[in-house]
Design a protein around this motif. Structure first.
Motif: not given
Length: 179
Positions: A23-25, A28-31, A38-41, A155-156
């Motif tokens: 669970t991330i605070g 969903a659209d931001q996550l 492209p830099a995240t994965l 993300a947080e």
């Protein structure tokens, strides 16, 4: 996931499926947008894979296995619905045929978003390969959990915690005594 992963010459009975969630605070659209950046994965999977993003749907993966063996494949996003799902599968010729899905759902109590990451793959070498993979932790469940925790941190907080470049306390004492 839409279809069973089946390597040429390998029976689907040797397939392994892993599933983890977190669970991330954040909404969903931001996550979703962060995951698709492209830099995240490459950042969140850096603990076990080297990933090169090719374009908007394709990425090359390289995972180091036991005995200095590397496994490579190209994955392609085959389904995406912003804030709902991202699904991918490996292309023909993959050393480890696989498919995965990331699902986004509202967390209970308006606590953000629940992400479920599912990975299905055929270990190299059929039944024997599955046993070896399990023994040597080539794709352990902990790797998925760690990837999700790294994504949650990104993300947080905007960063992934790391100890790289930081000396351990005990080494600092040793240097002081040597001086």
């Amino acid at each position: 996931m839409s279809k069973k992963v089946q390597a040429k010459g390998t029976h689907v009975a040797h397939e392994t499926q892993l599933r983890r969630w977190i669970t991330i605070g954040k909404p969903a659209d931001q996550l979703y947008a962060l995951w698709r950046d492209p830099a995240t994965l490459p950042q969140i999977m850096a603990h076990f894979a080297q990933i090169t993003v090719i374009d908007d749907t394709d990425a090359d993966w390289q995972v180091k296995g036991p005995l200095k063996k590397s496994f490579r494949w190209r994955s392609r996003i085959v389904e995406q619905q912003p804030g709902v799902v991202i699904a991918w599968e490996s292309l023909d010729g993959a050393d480890v045929p696989n498919e995965g899905m990331l699902q986004f759902r509202p967390a209970p109590g308006e606590w953000g978003t629940e992400l479920t990451l599912t990975l299905r793959f055929n270990p190299p070498g059929g039944a024997l390969g599955k046993k070896v993979t399990t023994l040597l932790d080539l794709f352990p469940k902990e790797q998925l959990s760690k990837a999700l925790h790294r994504f949650k941190s990104l993300a947080e907080t905007g960063e992934i915690p790391s100890l790289d470049g930081q000396p351990a306390g005990r080494h600092t004492e040793r240097k002081d005594k040597e001086a």
